[in-house]
Design a protein around this motif. Structure first.
Motif, PDB file in Angstrom:
ATOM      1  N   MET C   1     -10.190 -21.914  34.528  1.00 42.57           N
ATOM      2  CA  MET C   1      -9.861 -21.054  35.686  1.00 42.57           C
ATOM      3  C   MET C   1     -10.264 -21.764  36.976  1.00 42.57           C
ATOM      4  O   MET C   1     -11.380 -22.222  37.123  1.00 42.57           O
ATOM      5  N   LEU C   5     -10.179 -18.369  42.027  1.00 40.03           N
ATOM      6  CA  LEU C   5      -9.770 -17.156  41.339  1.00 40.03           C
ATOM      7  C   LEU C   5     -10.995 -16.370  40.906  1.00 40.03           C
ATOM      8  O   LEU C   5     -12.013 -16.930  40.533  1.00 40.03           O
ATOM      9  N   GLY C   7     -10.983 -13.893  38.478  1.00 41.14           N
ATOM     10  CA  GLY C   7     -10.986 -13.423  37.099  1.00 41.14           C
ATOM     11  C   GLY C   7     -11.346 -11.949  37.020  1.00 41.14           C
ATOM     12  O   GLY C   7     -10.748 -11.116  37.692  1.00 41.14           O
ATOM     13  N   GLY C  10     -11.776  -9.730  39.825  1.00 39.71           N
ATOM     14  CA  GLY C  10     -10.552  -9.285  40.466  1.00 39.71           C
ATOM     15  C   GLY C  10     -10.284  -7.801  40.265  1.00 39.71           C
ATOM     16  O   GLY C  10      -9.582  -7.191  41.053  1.00 39.71           O
ATOM     17  N   ALA C 138      -7.734 -16.344  48.378  1.00 30.79           N
ATOM     18  CA  ALA C 138      -6.432 -15.721  48.609  1.00 30.79           C
ATOM     19  C   ALA C 138      -6.442 -14.248  48.202  1.00 30.79           C
ATOM     20  O   ALA C 138      -5.812 -13.409  48.830  1.00 30.79           O
ATOM     21  N   GLN C 139      -7.211 -13.979  47.156  1.00 31.85           N
ATOM     22  CA  GLN C 139      -7.242 -12.624  46.638  1.00 31.85           C
ATOM     23  C   GLN C 139      -7.918 -11.669  47.617  1.00 31.85           C
ATOM     24  O   GLN C 139      -7.477 -10.560  47.844  1.00 31.85           O
ATOM     25  N   ASP C 142      -5.705 -11.092  50.509  1.00 32.44           N
ATOM     26  CA  ASP C 142      -4.632 -10.141  50.210  1.00 32.44           C
ATOM     27  C   ASP C 142      -5.147  -8.714  50.207  1.00 32.44           C
ATOM     28  O   ASP C 142      -4.523  -7.811  50.750  1.00 32.44           O
ATOM     29  N   PRO C 261      -2.524  -1.331  36.261  1.00 31.16           N
ATOM     30  CA  PRO C 261      -1.992  -2.688  36.406  1.00 31.16           C
ATOM     31  C   PRO C 261      -3.087  -3.747  36.551  1.00 31.16           C
ATOM     32  O   PRO C 261      -2.952  -4.854  36.008  1.00 31.16           O
ATOM     33  N   GLN C 264      -4.473  -4.580  33.173  1.00 33.30           N
ATOM     34  CA  GLN C 264      -3.511  -5.344  32.376  1.00 33.30           C
ATOM     35  C   GLN C 264      -3.418  -6.788  32.847  1.00 33.30           C
ATOM     36  O   GLN C 264      -3.233  -7.692  32.051  1.00 33.30           O
ATOM     37  N   SER C 265      -3.581  -7.003  34.155  1.00 37.13           N
ATOM     38  CA  SER C 265      -3.430  -8.374  34.642  1.00 37.13           C
ATOM     39  C   SER C 265      -4.598  -9.251  34.215  1.00 37.13           C
ATOM     40  O   SER C 265      -4.498 -10.469  34.244  1.00 37.13           O
ATOM     41  N   VAL C 266      -5.720  -8.663  33.801  1.00 37.22           N
ATOM     42  CA  VAL C 266      -6.778  -9.496  33.241  1.00 37.22           C
ATOM     43  C   VAL C 266      -6.804  -9.405  31.720  1.00 37.22           C
ATOM     44  O   VAL C 266      -7.711  -9.904  31.076  1.00 37.22           O
ATOM     45  N   GLY C 267      -5.812  -8.751  31.150  1.00 33.30           N
ATOM     46  CA  GLY C 267      -5.666  -8.851  29.709  1.00 33.30           C
ATOM     47  C   GLY C 267      -6.034  -7.628  28.904  1.00 33.30           C
ATOM     48  O   GLY C 267      -6.044  -7.675  27.687  1.00 33.30           O
ATOM     49  N   THR C 269      -4.674  -4.536  27.553  1.00 32.67           N
ATOM     50  CA  THR C 269      -3.338  -3.961  27.504  1.00 32.67           C
ATOM     51  C   THR C 269      -3.257  -2.747  26.605  1.00 32.67           C
ATOM     52  O   THR C 269      -2.204  -2.177  26.430  1.00 32.67           O
TER      53      THR C 269
END
Lengths: 270, 373, 308
Positions: C1, C5, C7, C10, C138-139, C142, C261, C264-267, C269
């Motif tokens: 990574m 980022l 991770g 986030g 960047a995160q 944003d 969401p 889910q974006s970190v896995g 699900t």
């Protein structure tokens, strides 16, 4: 009391109906149908009674809780239809297993109308009798008009509220069962199309009189059905029907003012 | 007290359709079709200009209209309930439709099957590839192997991604969707074996806010190419463009929405198929009960490459595309492992496009991050 | 990574960013409804107003090239719907809840009807203010890119709270809402006050709708609103008719909506449907915990239909 959670009771009713049909593959169709209706009514009743119970025991506003419960019901519905209750053969449209052709509600002989309509009419008549012809119904109307007055004369307001919610949920659940047993043959996302919300308007348009619900609901369905022709013949967008329905509702609700003012429109005691 | 949910609208629709139609439409102009033109009905589940699934079908209908000799009837936003039966009946009885295209998956059973039995002179062609020999002979079903185009998108994405992380926003974990996710990932790993694809399931076919949220979530995890399988990729393409990452389209060409970051896309080619099917009906040929095809048959196509796609990627993708078009390439070629380590397609096994096993897909291949709920 | 980022970190950041992004329509609609309900009327039609606002905002932004003009147009469209609701409800024996649902249908229908030509074109969006300029990440940048409308909402909430408590207008509004008889005795024109309150409520709901089409997700489509308007009406009751609590409730709701969401974006699900329903479950849970059967809702306007 205003409960706007019919949609939740409807989808769970449909789910319960198809789930119970799964467990009795070899029973006679009539038995299965009755079991489905009962299961759907129990599921729907429990769901709306939950809102009533929260109101009674915790003072949670039933309008909000029932609305929130709609979203939760839909989530639970989707979760189960795509998980535990999924028919492995329903590949690209997750559904519960088919209830079987024999268990479907047929059409009324000589017409194109399925027996769901009969269910609906019976429910309307029963509701009418309950509300206007029984002591219980009288108690409900008193409690609905003024809670304090109802308490003062010793009516069990809490129980009335719970039972009323349960009955409302049961009929919404039954609508879900009819949708499954007469139309889809299984429970899937097609059940979630907003009937519950339309139902509220129908109730208001019918001025809360169960018998008046019958013609109102039929007329509403008719407008919906004519939408296709508006699109194809006149080139109007599909939303024309929505606009038309909205206008008609507004007009009818506004005409409420005229009750009692015009001699032929008598105001019915609420 | 609203004790009145007992009669839902559609339940009553059946009984009241005739009533409503006659009362409401008594005053409307009823134009009759030219005798020689055959009437063809198209039914969409959403708005026909959604930059996605429904627009793809509407473009097919438009191509038919342009051809002449057909009277094209369209109805949009028709839910997968009794409503679609009413729409079909009304198209047949009032507009004399001889051929009906109910384009949404959920229209098939029970709705279309029921009507096909009732109106055995009318042809019904459904998008979804569901027909089996138990179904009426005047019904048919067609579908495209769009995973071929997704595979090509994957190759381009694999070459173009700088972070090696791709994102896939999908509605539901059903076989069609999984097949697209897997094909996209296999393509990307052909270009760069270290690429991963993070999947997010939104739970439904059209949820703009959730799709935007998912796109942002993926970008925040370092994803720099996204693609999707939802009904309308509009929001996803726009969000990706706004955040300065790249996007591969789906259903139709979305390059207009993301002029900078659009790489390529997997598109339906109903413009080619619908005129063909309609002409065969016009000529009275036997109804094709099951039509399936990919790039070779011209049922799917790819979008033109965007400005960011390098020569190397174009060349590789074009090369594979030529092989797929010739029918000499197999995407799901063993050994393929799923993302839990198990082997799903053994070495030496080729699962060609028509292989029925692929339509029961219930796994995500190695390199996909995510799980089927 | 790679280094920039976050991770797993986030997730809370995404929830924060989501709270800001997703909450704005809830914030505006609930503030608007708060004003309306304070006057003793409930307008369930704000869902329709929101969709109408989204459509008219997008259309005007596209036609004029100015997103702010779009916001204004959305507000005005909302105000017109508010006035319509108020006019119909000022007639005797007309039920405000039923009229609200009818207007909801009408508003959605009209927006879809008029909005057809605007689905395809792209309209200019509202600007965002990059509060995260200081960060290399960047995160973070944003997450802190905050839309101008959200900031207006942040200012508006305490202002409304202050205005309800400390201004003459606020007093009149509350009097009318708490007891029509008292207001009548004091010589206030009840219908005019309610008309004003419903119109401003509609205005804010319209602005909330324009956020959906002009900022996030930032385009007009028919599936744009997934019940934000009607949920916001519920949030007002949840927030006990207090504008500041409306603000916090909207943030909470938006943050919970971003949870699914983000996870889910970190896995993670599993059970995404249930995560997606998190905002509703959370709201219900808080309601259950904070309500009591013996106490009526503090701050509830006495004339309000749903609380009697």
């Amino acid at each position: 009391m205003v409960v706007i959670g019919g949609e939740g009771a409807l989808v769970l009713g449909g789910l319960a109906a198809s789930a119970i049909a799964m467990t009795m593959p070899s029973a006679a169709p009539l038995v299965v149908q009755i079991a489905m209706a009962v299961a759907a009514m129990i599921a729907g009743a429990a769901w709306i009674a939950l809102a009533g119970g929260l109101r009674h025991w915790r003072g949670v506003n039933e309008t909000i809780s029932s609305l929130l419960l709609v979203y939760i019901a839909i989530a639970v519905f989707n979760h189960l239809v795509e998980g535990l209750l999924r028919d492995p053969a329903s590949l690209n449209k997750p559904s519960t297993p088919n209830i079987g052709d024999a268990n479907m509600l047929g059409t009324i002989p000589g017409t194109d109308i399925h027996w769901g309509l009969a269910y609906g009419i019976i429910a309307c008549v029963l509701a009418y009798i309950l509300i206007y012809r029984t002591t219980f119904g009288f108690g409900m109307r008193v409690a609905g008009g003024n809670v304090k007055a109802a308490r003062m004369v010793g009516l069990p307001v809490g129980r009335l509220v719970l039972v009323a919610c349960g009955l409302a949920g049961a009929s919404a659940g039954l609508a879900g069962m009819v949708e499954v047993a007469a139309v889809h043959g299984k429970a899937n996302a097609s059940l979630i199309v907003g009937y519950g919300y339309t139902g509220i308007l129908v109730a208001f348009l019918a001025r809360h009189n169960p018998l008046a619900i019958i013609p109102v609901a039929i007329q509403l369905g008719g407008i919906g059905a004519s939408g296709g022709l508006l699109q194809r013949r006149l080139g109007l967008p599909d939303a024309t029907v929505l606009v038309l329905q909205g206008l008609i509702f507004i007009a009818i609700l506004t005409s409420e003012v005229l009750y009692g003012r015009l001699p032929w429109l008598k105001r019915r005691p609420a | 007290m609203t004790s009145a949910f007992k009669l839902s609208r559609r339940v009553l629709l059946q009984g009241s359709a005739a009533l409503g139609a006659t009362t409401l439409l008594a005053g409307l102009p009823f134009g009759s079709a030219q005798a020689k033109d055959i009437a063809v009905g198209f039914i969409y589940v959403g708005p026909r200009d959604d930059f996605g699934y429904n627009q793809a079908h509407a473009q097919g209908a438009a191509a038919l209209k342009k051809l002449g000799g057909f009277k094209v009837l369209e109805e949009e936003n028709v839910p997968e309930t009794v409503a679609v039966e009413k729409t079909m009946e009304s198209m047949i009885n009032l507009d004399g439709a001889a051929l009906v295209f109910p384009t949404s998956f959920g229209y098939y059973n029970p709705h279309m099957v029921k009507l096909a039995k009732k109106y055995d002179k009318v042809r019904f062609l459904h998008c979804g590839g569901l027909w089996s020999d138990k179904d009426p002979a005047n019904a048919g079903s067609y579908f495209g192997y769009i995973d071929e185009a997704q595979y090509l998108s994957g190759i381009v994405a694999g070459y173009t991604s700088k972070t090696g992380k791709l994102g896939f926003i999908a509605a539901k974990p059903i076989p069609q969707v999984l097949r697209n996710i897997n094909a996209f990932t296999l393509g990307a790993r052909l270009a760069n074996p270290n690429v991963t694809t993070q999947v997010i399931f939104t739970g439904d076919w059209s949820m703009p806010v959730k799709e935007a949220e998912a796109t942002n979530g993926l970008i925040n995890q370092g994803v720099d190419v996204v693609t999707c399988h939802v009904d309308s990729p509009k929001v996803i393409a726009e969000t990706a463009e706004k955040r300065g990452i790249m996007v591969c389209g789906y259903h139709v060409d979305q390059s207009k929405l993301a002029p900078k970051g659009y790489l390529t896309g997997a598109e339906w080619n109903w413009e080619a198929l619908y005129p063909k099917l309609a002409k065969s009906a016009q000529g009275g040929e036997k109804i094709p009960n099951l039509v399936r095809g990919g790039l070779k048959e011209g049922v799917v196509k790819t979008s033109a490459y965007g400005p960011l796609v390098e020569e190397k990627a174009r060349k590789h993708a074009d090369d594979i595309k030529a092989k797929l078009t010739a029918g000499s390439y197999v995407i799901f070629k063993g050994p393929i492992k799923d993302n839990k380590g198990g082997t799903v397609i053994a070495a030496g096994t080729d699962r060609g496009q028509t292989d029925i096993e692929l339509e029961k897909m219930n796994y995500l291949v190695e390199g996909v991050l995510g799980a089927i709920a | 990574m790679s280094g920039d980022l976050l991770g797993w970190w986030g997730v809370p950041l995404a929830v924060l960013a989501g709270a800001i992004r997703v909450s704005t329509p809830f914030l505006f609609v609930s503030l608007g409804e708060c004003i309306t309900e304070k006057s003793g009327r409930i307008n369930l039609g704000l869902e329709g107003t929101l969709v109408m606002g989204a459509m008219s905002g997008y259309a005007v932004s596209y036609l004029s090239g100015s997103p702010w003009l779009g916001v204004l147009a959305a507000g005005c469209a909302g105000a017109v719907f508010g006035i319509l609701h108020a006019l119909i409800c000022s007639l005797p024996r007309v039920n405000d809840i039923a009229v609200g649902i009818a207007l909801m249908l009408f508003g959605i229908g009209l927006a879809f009807f008029l909005g057809k030509p605007f689905i395809q074109p792209q309209a200019p969006n509202l600007p965002s203010i990059p509060f995260g300029w200081w960060s290399e990440n960047a995160q973070v940048r944003d997450a802190l890119r905050v839309n101008a409308l959200f900031i207006i909402g942040v200012i508006l909430a305490p202002f409304l709270l202050w205005a309800f408590r400390n201004t003459r207008w606020g007093l009149i509004l509350r009097t009318v809402g708490d007891s029509a008889d008292a207001a009548l005795a004091l010589g206030y024109a009840i219908n005019r006050v309610r008309m004003f309150a419903t119109a401003s409520g509609g205005f804010l709901a319209g602005v909330g709708g324009s956020f959906l089409s002009l900022s996030y997700p930032g385009s007009w489509s028919e599936g744009l609103s997934s019940g934000q308007g009607i949920t916001a009406v519920a949030l007002v009751i949840f927030a006990r008719w207090n504008p500041m609590l409306c603000f916090w409730a909207s943030l909470l709701f938006g943050g919970a909506a971003a949870l699914g969401p983000a996870l889910q974006s970190v896995g993670i699900t599993q059970g995404y449907y249930l995560f997606n329903a998190a905002p509703y479950m959370l709201t219900l849970l808080i309601m259950i915990l904070t309500c009591s059967r013996d106490r009526t809702l503090a701050g509830a306007p006495g004339e309000l239909g749903v609380t009697r």
